[in-house]
Scaffold this active site. Sequence first.
Site, short mmCIF file in Angstrom:
data_model
loop_
_atom_site.label_atom_id
_atom_site.label_comp_id
_atom_site.label_asym_id
_atom_site.label_seq_id
_atom_site.Cartn_x
_atom_site.Cartn_y
_atom_site.Cartn_z
N HIS A 123 0.80 -1.23 0.00
CA HIS A 123 0.00 0.00 0.00
C HIS A 123 0.83 1.28 0.00
O HIS A 123 0.50 2.22 0.71
CB HIS A 123 -0.91 0.06 1.22
CG HIS A 123 -1.78 -1.13 1.41
ND1 HIS A 123 -3.07 -1.19 0.95
CD2 HIS A 123 -1.54 -2.33 1.99
CE1 HIS A 123 -3.60 -2.36 1.27
NE2 HIS A 123 -2.69 -3.07 1.89
N HIS A 150 3.87 7.72 3.50
CA HIS A 150 2.51 7.66 4.04
C HIS A 150 1.89 9.05 3.90
O HIS A 150 2.52 10.06 4.20
CB HIS A 150 2.52 7.28 5.52
CG HIS A 150 3.08 5.92 5.77
ND1 HIS A 150 2.32 4.78 5.77
CD2 HIS A 150 4.36 5.52 6.00
CE1 HIS A 150 3.10 3.72 6.01
NE2 HIS A 150 4.35 4.15 6.15
ZN LIG Z 1 5.98 3.16 6.78
#
Ligand SMILES: [Zn+2]
Length: 287
Positions: A123, A150
Site C-alpha cells: 500500500h 505515508h
Molecule cells: Zn511506513
Amino acid sequence: MQKKSPPKTYFSWHIIAIFFACCNTTDKGERTNHDTATATPHGAESKHSDRPAHWEYSGDAGPDEWASLSPAYSACDGKSQSPINLISAGAGKGGSKLNFDYRSSSLKIAHHQHVDDIIDNGHTIQVTVEEGSTVTINGKIYQMKQFHFHSPSEHTVDGKHMPLEMHMVHQSDDGKLAVVALLFQEGPANKNLQQIIDHMPAKPGDSKHYTDVKLDLSVHVPPNLSAFHYSGSLTTPPCNEGVEWLVLRNKFYLSKEQSTAFASHMHKNNRPVQELNGRLVGTVKMN
Ligand SMILES: [Zn+2]
C-alpha cells in the site's frame, strides 16, 4: 569487503529522567514474512494459506482488525506499537550515539499494493535503495533497505498530522529494524521528492528501475539533526515490535502540488496513532 562507514557525525542522546518501560526485548519473530503458510489451523479466514492475510486501511480489514486477520499479525495488538503522537515539549534526553552514512542510489521504484512482508510494505510508493547507506545507533549498524511514504503522516506532533511522512527502513545483520522518519509540511518544493513523483508508477502493482536516475540520500540528514527516539513497531502488518524509531524534528517541506501527487497515488495510507503504554520518548541532537 565490508564497507565500514567512517564515523562522521556524532550525535548524543540526552536523557531526561524517563525510561523505557522495557518493552523492546521481545522480538516476536523478526522474520514473519509469509509465515501464515506454516501457521496453524486457526483461521477460517485463511483462504490463501500460503499468502499473508489481506489488510486495508479501512473497513473490515482495517487497522482495528489487523491483529485478528491472521495469527501472524498478533503483534498488531501489542503494547509497543507505532505510530504515536509526539509531544514537542515533552521528549526527554538521553546518551545514545548516532552516525549516519547516507549515499546515493539509483531509483528502483514500485507502487506496492499487497506486498505483506517485513521489508516490503504494501500500500505505498516504495523505493528500494542500493546497499551502502547506513545508520549506526549506539554502535549497531543498520543498512538502509528501502524508503516509502505515508499520506497523511502516521506520527503526529502535538496532535497534528503533516501531509506526508517518509520512512527509511534499515535492518541490521541480525535482523533488527530501525526506521528513520521525515515529516513534510507544505512549503517550497522538494527536489528529491520531485524525482520520485516524476517516476511514479502509473498504477498499483507496477515497478521500474531507473538506473540513470540518482537520488542523493544524504540530503535527508540535515547538519543540525534532531530527532524523537523511541521503541515501536512496524506500522503495517505484521506489526513486529522492537523497532528503533528516529522521527526527525527538523522541518522538511514539499509543495502543495507535490503533496497532492502523493495523496492521489496512495489514498490515505496512515495507521492511526497507538497508545504509548508507558514508553518514553527521547530526543537525539547533534552536538
Ligand atoms: Zn511506513
